[in-house]
Design a protein around this motif. Sequence first.
Motif, PDB file in Angstrom:
ATOM      1  N   ARG A 193      -5.233   1.635   9.202  1.00 61.04           N
ATOM      2  CA  ARG A 193      -4.238   2.648   9.549  1.00 61.04           C
ATOM      3  C   ARG A 193      -4.855   3.784  10.364  1.00 61.04           C
ATOM      4  O   ARG A 193      -6.058   4.001  10.329  1.00 61.04           O
ATOM      5  N   ARG A 238       1.390   4.336   6.513  1.00 61.56           N
ATOM      6  CA  ARG A 238       1.349   3.149   7.355  1.00 61.56           C
ATOM      7  C   ARG A 238       1.521   3.536   8.817  1.00 61.56           C
ATOM      8  O   ARG A 238       1.990   4.651   9.129  1.00 61.56           O
ATOM      9  N   ASP A 287       0.887  -3.369   7.882  1.00 63.42           N
ATOM     10  CA  ASP A 287      -0.291  -3.235   7.031  1.00 63.42           C
ATOM     11  C   ASP A 287      -1.123  -4.512   6.911  1.00 63.42           C
ATOM     12  O   ASP A 287      -2.320  -4.448   6.609  1.00 63.42           O
ATOM     13  N   THR A 306       9.015   0.555   8.515  1.00 60.95           N
ATOM     14  CA  THR A 306       8.794  -0.459   7.489  1.00 60.95           C
ATOM     15  C   THR A 306       9.750  -1.601   7.791  1.00 60.95           C
ATOM     16  O   THR A 306      10.913  -1.592   7.377  1.00 60.95           O
ATOM     17  N   SER A 313       2.488   4.740   0.836  1.00 61.79           N
ATOM     18  CA  SER A 313       2.560   5.452   2.105  1.00 61.79           C
ATOM     19  C   SER A 313       3.503   6.634   1.983  1.00 61.79           C
ATOM     20  O   SER A 313       4.533   6.560   1.304  1.00 61.79           O
ATOM     21  N   LYS A 319       0.853  -1.180   0.000  1.00 66.01           N
ATOM     22  CA  LYS A 319       0.000   0.000   0.000  1.00 66.01           C
ATOM     23  C   LYS A 319       0.889   1.230   0.000  1.00 66.01           C
ATOM     24  O   LYS A 319       1.854   1.313   0.780  1.00 66.01           O
ATOM     25  N   PRO A 338      -6.134  -7.114   6.474  1.00 68.01           N
ATOM     26  CA  PRO A 338      -5.578  -5.764   6.358  1.00 68.01           C
ATOM     27  C   PRO A 338      -5.717  -5.041   7.690  1.00 68.01           C
ATOM     28  O   PRO A 338      -6.730  -5.194   8.381  1.00 68.01           O
TER      29      PRO A 338
END
Length: 263
Positions: free
Chosen positions: A171, A177, A156, A140, A131, A129, A168
């Motif tokens: 957020r 994220r 995510d 990350t 971000s 996704k 999912p």
Amino acid sequence: MKITLYALLLSVVLSGCGGNSEKTFKARTFAASDDFNVFPKSTKDILSIVKTDSGKLAAADRFAIKYKDTVITIDDAPNAETKKFKVASFINTQKTAVLVQSANEKDKMDPFYIIYVNGGKTDVVSLNKPSKGAEDKKYTNGLEELTRSNLLVNNDFFITTINSRVYPIKRQKEDERIQGKFFMYSSDKTTLAFLTANALYQVNIKTGETFNLPLPASLTSQPETLVANIQRDYTWVPNEHGTSFLKKNADDDRIVDIKEFKH
């Protein structure tokens, strides 16, 4: 006669090369209705993980994914086309679905996909996704194995490998994220708590309900005792829908069962 022998030899060579065919699949967006817990109709309707690069001459292990004799390549523009993966792990015992991370040398930022076979047809689903979070590089983390059967992908997606379910994670802000680190989850493993700058952002993977719990600086400034203090002074409390969220004890003398906590 020479022409006949040459043609025969050529056909043998070509047939020998056909054992490693390659097919490129366009990655599609993950859908909440996706079901990866697929049972093969025959023993041939499964995927295989093949190690391609390893040993002293390789920087790290790299893998290819094959369906029968076909190597699967992923086209997910604008990401680079992917033929090799640095992460490759089955998410079901039937070996019809595999989680992969491309090996395009972006380290933890490399995209993730699920390759799966259903009824003899191969499909590729993107777990990426966009971000624009200010701390994306910090949070990350790629693939995090929370337990043997629970996986977290870049804050995510939550994956349970027992039944191949992919959830999912809602957020805080849709365009970035979760800017925090996984901290703990409820005893039923459905509410995840992420430690952000000054709060615990909590989200239930099944209902999508969220709750943001501000934390005092006296707690967050002491990370070495943070978990113990949370376990002592906070409790998982179900709301009117039965969804548990971590909240401050109304009575500081309340005795908390440590089994309530999973981290």
